[in-house]
Scaffold this active site. Structure first.
Site, PDB file in Angstrom:
ATOM      1  N   TYR A  51      -3.006   3.365  -6.674  1.00 58.62           N
ATOM      2  CA  TYR A  51      -2.581   2.646  -5.463  1.00 58.62           C
ATOM      3  C   TYR A  51      -1.062   2.581  -5.315  1.00 58.62           C
ATOM      4  O   TYR A  51      -0.333   2.982  -6.203  1.00 58.62           O
ATOM      5  CB  TYR A  51      -3.278   1.302  -5.312  1.00 58.62           C
ATOM      6  CG  TYR A  51      -3.071   0.159  -6.271  1.00 58.62           C
ATOM      7  CD1 TYR A  51      -2.016   0.070  -7.154  1.00 58.62           C
ATOM      8  CD2 TYR A  51      -3.981  -0.895  -6.252  1.00 58.62           C
ATOM      9  CE1 TYR A  51      -1.879  -1.034  -7.987  1.00 58.62           C
ATOM     10  CE2 TYR A  51      -3.855  -2.006  -7.089  1.00 58.62           C
ATOM     11  CZ  TYR A  51      -2.789  -2.064  -7.947  1.00 58.62           C
ATOM     12  OH  TYR A  51      -2.642  -3.142  -8.757  1.00 58.62           O
ATOM     13  N   GLU A  52      -0.644   2.126  -4.170  1.00 63.55           N
ATOM     14  CA  GLU A  52       0.786   2.039  -3.823  1.00 63.55           C
ATOM     15  C   GLU A  52       1.432   3.417  -3.866  1.00 63.55           C
ATOM     16  O   GLU A  52       2.582   3.570  -4.283  1.00 63.55           O
ATOM     17  CB  GLU A  52       1.465   1.089  -4.820  1.00 63.55           C
ATOM     18  CG  GLU A  52       2.377   0.065  -4.205  1.00 63.55           C
ATOM     19  CD  GLU A  52       1.789  -0.597  -2.979  1.00 63.55           C
ATOM     20  OE1 GLU A  52       0.734  -1.236  -3.092  1.00 63.55           O
ATOM     21  OE2 GLU A  52       2.380  -0.456  -1.901  1.00 63.55           O
TER      22      GLU A  52
END
Lengths: 568, 568
Positions: free
Chosen positions: A426-427
């Protein structure tokens, strides 16, 4: 699972390795004296140990759930959130005028890492708020700031980021959520967002969503995207949460780990939102949020790795098995000791990279110097990708120390491994980080990278007297990294850079790790730091060579097999 | 999750890379002609695709459970077991006189790998039976063989291994289970065993436990251990399962993965058992079981990796994201392509190592030549540890290809990652395998290793004409591995070998991978095999250098920090 916050490690790093004295010497951060920093780290560490660490298993065993549309968080998480909020930990770096502490991002990063080591799934909640605070501070109108920032900083309200849609993940520009002006300065937001971490909870009065959507006149792609603040409850005239907005949590994802953190599918049906930043300027605001979050996620990797390491070390020091000397535990076996030393050395290196990145952000803030901004920009994808990559492999190694028990959930070792895995995804996946490093962060022709390598080599030269072999190895590795950097920069076809981006990023991290270990050795010439540095530089740094071979191979051979041939 | 059994890959490997023609040329395995082998692989592959693969998710979503002491397996697993049994797949290499096919272990290994790729948790059940069959064949009395082997081979009955106890894991010699002679030639077995894979089920008529225990006159340590066959139901005079034995499943472990496979805590309370092998000779019998199982577990790693790879490749070929050429899918992005190529190249190399090890076992069986036995012994820990290590990292890479979806259980990518993780732990952790490689397998002074390196270098010399760079790289790497091997052998303190055992094993695997890829390139000079070989040799083989530096570092620095300093 007891957890001990690595406060002394941070004190050492700040004092001897990453030059935090430079940050403290600026006017902007004059309050961040050594004593203040120690007091803050100690206080945060105490909260992590006493309040958050006991919640780690709760989140896994009793995941957040959705009951008739109402989100119920894991037992104790509400109290945990309250402790984080009341300690002021959400607003460490937030502006003082809105109730924050106004302290350096360096401290924020350290505290985030410690919170992650104590309870990763809960830590993600304040991390989301922090990103929102920074985005609002940088891009929102004064009115929005006045209304929202104090509530977000105090933790009365919480924040989320709504970027991803089913067909728009890494390619944010493909999103289809719409925003239509209501005529009263607000907008009606409609669309579905997925993978929304902490999209709702039962402990903050309001949940404030930053949502990327396209205005009617927004062009296709990223340039037509705007950012909106869309609260769960629309604030009334007094600023209290008023009527419910037209948005809801449709469902929670069933994930491999991080069960304490609800990952929501959000539905917006003409929900009222307020523009943040300029129309069609959503990407700039998003990057403010993302850069903060990327460093934070790097800290999540390191923190979870630290928790896993401590857990494995405790087990190794208790478990008796086979003939050993010393304590009579498996901690005396060479292979177990190798794993423990590897974890310790990796965590030190990753943490130093985090701190160096955070320190550069602070210096950029305090001095406005472009070189610090460039340093921060260069280090951010490395801090994110390597913090998480090394965190995952530390957790894997920690699980291995447990032997058969490592695969049994009861031991807790498996949870660290399952939880931390998402941080590489993620990110911005670690692949995306690496592409950012070799493309956007090399738009200066490699200047920022070469300047950092100059410093590393100069430092190695200074260290030659005390540690000729270690310094020589670091110098050589830096030079090889420089050659690879030049090679990448010489590639006109960006795909030739992308082809080696991930191994290049890893090699860069290895060299940085060697550099910071060498600095630690110089500060503790006869002590444990120097011994750990020798371990890292002789055993782990040599990986850079293989990685650089991979980094410089170009793209052609990646396409030598068609997708059909790959399936054959 | 569709799964396609890699039958063509096996056909290529057997024909061109690992020299299966040598096996087929022996009298013992004269039946294993190319046509027969292809027919068998095809038939097994069909069963894997059609029967086992559809069960993969069932095992995860509906784990085996214990209801009032009765074990209930996952939906469809009973039918899956039946299909495996009826296809004759449990007895591929078992003696024909007892109903087996008497075919080479090479085929057994290939079929096991394919079954693992289709449904790892179910595959573990026949794997346990196979180990038992081999142990009984080698060590049991004729009466036991007559009674048990046909039932185990047909799958009417199933087998397990009971080694581990809470205080006796890697150190088997610490076990405390007891065996007391009953005076009628049988023994009363008492004790608790943990981590018993498939300790019970609801699809075989009987469950036969091979249990390590100590006789009253057994000395402490491994030399006082004996092996007993302890059936769930004691066979009556007609050989049918009769009265229940005094043993039970106490509980099932809650594991990180492999939920379809029940991992049992077993309690024996004076259960009736029959001695297998000599009194106090349990370790020898155990090693027969273990060696088979180790190769099998290596195949589990490769199989699960293959399943994960296919899954990721399918996703990459469908998912549209970002600007790409070609198919317009993420499979065209350089970094995704790098991950796909890496997985493909790793799987080929690991599978070749498995096949080379299995082929050596077959040659040893067929010819009785000690050199083949030594080759098999040398390759077994590498096949186990590297098959699982690479399988885990292929599954990790596959999960990464999925991006955010990879962390969501629905995608299936997470399950491969969770399931395969245990393969690096059970059947002797990978650390134990590496220690076996540098200690027991080097008791010949490195002769077997050097003989293999001679072959690799000679082969590289032959390949220089066609592939000068690739051949040169393999030759150089083999030479560096030889130097490291000599260095290890020169260490008098075994701890200096153990200190570098794991990186040494990995480097050995890298060199073997380069060697087999080079062989593949020679067999397909202009084709996809040669291109994949170039990828492997230029990008992955170079890792050997860093690993060898780590391997040759000795033990001293591992103990430079005390356990207290590691905690500081």
């Amino acid at each position: 699972m007891p957890y001990r916050a690595p406060v002394p490690e941070y004190e050492f790093l700040l004092r001897h390795v990453v030059g935090f004295d430079r940050v403290a010497a600026t006017d902007r951060f004059a309050e961040a004296s050594e004593d203040t920093v120690s007091a803050i780290l100690t206080e945060a560490g105490k909260m992590c140990e006493e309040v958050m660490a006991p919640l780690q298993r709760n989140g896994d065993l009793h995941p957040a759930r959705l009951e008739n549309g109402v989100l119920r968080t894991s037992p104790g998480f509400a109290e945990g959130w309250k402790a984080i909020a009341e300690g002021g930990w959400i607003g460490i770096s937030a502006p003082e005028e809105h109730g924050g502490m106004g302290l350096p991002v360096t401290l924020l990063t350290a505290v985030n890492e410690m919170m992650s080591g104590a309870c990763l799934s809960l830590e993600l909640a304040p991390l989301m708020s922090m990103g929102q605070i920074e985005a609002l501070e940088a891009h929102a109108s004064e009115a929005l700031k006045e209304l929202y920032l104090p509530k977000l900083i105090s933790g009365e309200w919480s924040g989320t980021m709504n970027l991803t849609e089913p067909q728009a993940g890494s390619d944010v520009g493909a999103l289809s959520s719409k925003a239509v002006p209501n005529g009263d300065g607000t907008y009606a937001i409609s669309g579905q967002k997925i993978f929304i971490s902490w999209g709702d909870n039962d402990f903050s009065e309001n949940v404030c969503h930053l949502v990327l959507a396209r205005l009617p006149d927004g062009v296709a792609g990223t340039k037509g995207i705007s950012l909106f603040l869309v609260p769960k409850y629309i604030p009334d005239e007094t600023g209290k949460p008023g009527v419910a907005n037209s948005l809801k949590v449709v469902s929670l994802e069933h994930k491999m780990g991080l069960h304490g953190s609800p990952t929501c599918v959000m539905q917006y049906d003409g929900a009222r939102g307020w523009l943040v930043g300029a129309e069609h300027g959503g990407m700039a605001a998003m990057f403010t949020m993302m850069n903060n979050a990327r460093l934070g996620v790097g800290g999540q990797g390191v923190g979870a790795g630290e928790g896993a390491y401590q857990h494995a070390l405790a087990y190794a020091g208790e478990r008796k098995q086979g003939r050993t000397g010393g304590t009579g535990t498996i901690g005396e076996h060479a292979d177990v000791r190798r794993m423990l030393m590897t974890m310790k050395a990796e965590l030190f290196a990753s943490r130093a990279i985090l701190m160096a990145c955070a320190g550069a952000i602070d210096m950029a803030t305090a001095t406005g110097e472009a070189e610090w901004g460039a340093r921060a920009a260069l280090l951010t994808p490395i801090a994110k990708a390597w913090g998480t990559e090394s965190g995952i492999h530390v957790a894997e190694t920690a699980q291995q120390v447990f032997g058969g028990m490592g695969f049994i959930e009861e031991s807790g070792a498996a949870q660290y491994y399952r939880d931390v895995r998402v941080t590489a995804i993620y990110e911005g996946t670690n692949g995306i980080q690496a592409m950012d490093l070799v493309a956007r962060k090399m738009m200066d022709g490699g200047e920022a990278a070469n300047r950092l390598l100059d410093e590393i080599e100069a430092h190695a030269e200074q260290a030659r007297g005390d540690f000729p072999e270690l310094a020589g190895a670091v110098w050589e590795a830096a030079e090889e990294l420089r050659e690879a950097t030049d090679w990448l920069n010489a590639q006109k076809d960006m795909n030739d850079r992308f082809a080696g981006a991930v191994p290049y990023l890893k090699a860069f991290a290895r060299v940085l790790g060697g550099h910071y270990h060498l600095a630690a050795a110089l500060a503790d010439k006869e002590g444990a730091r120097a011994k750990l540095a020798a371990f890292y530089i002789s055993r782990l740094l040599p990986e850079h060579a293989g990685l650089l071979a991979h980094a410089r191979a170009g793209a052609a051979d990646l396409y030598a097999l068609s997708l059909e041939e790959l399936a054959a």
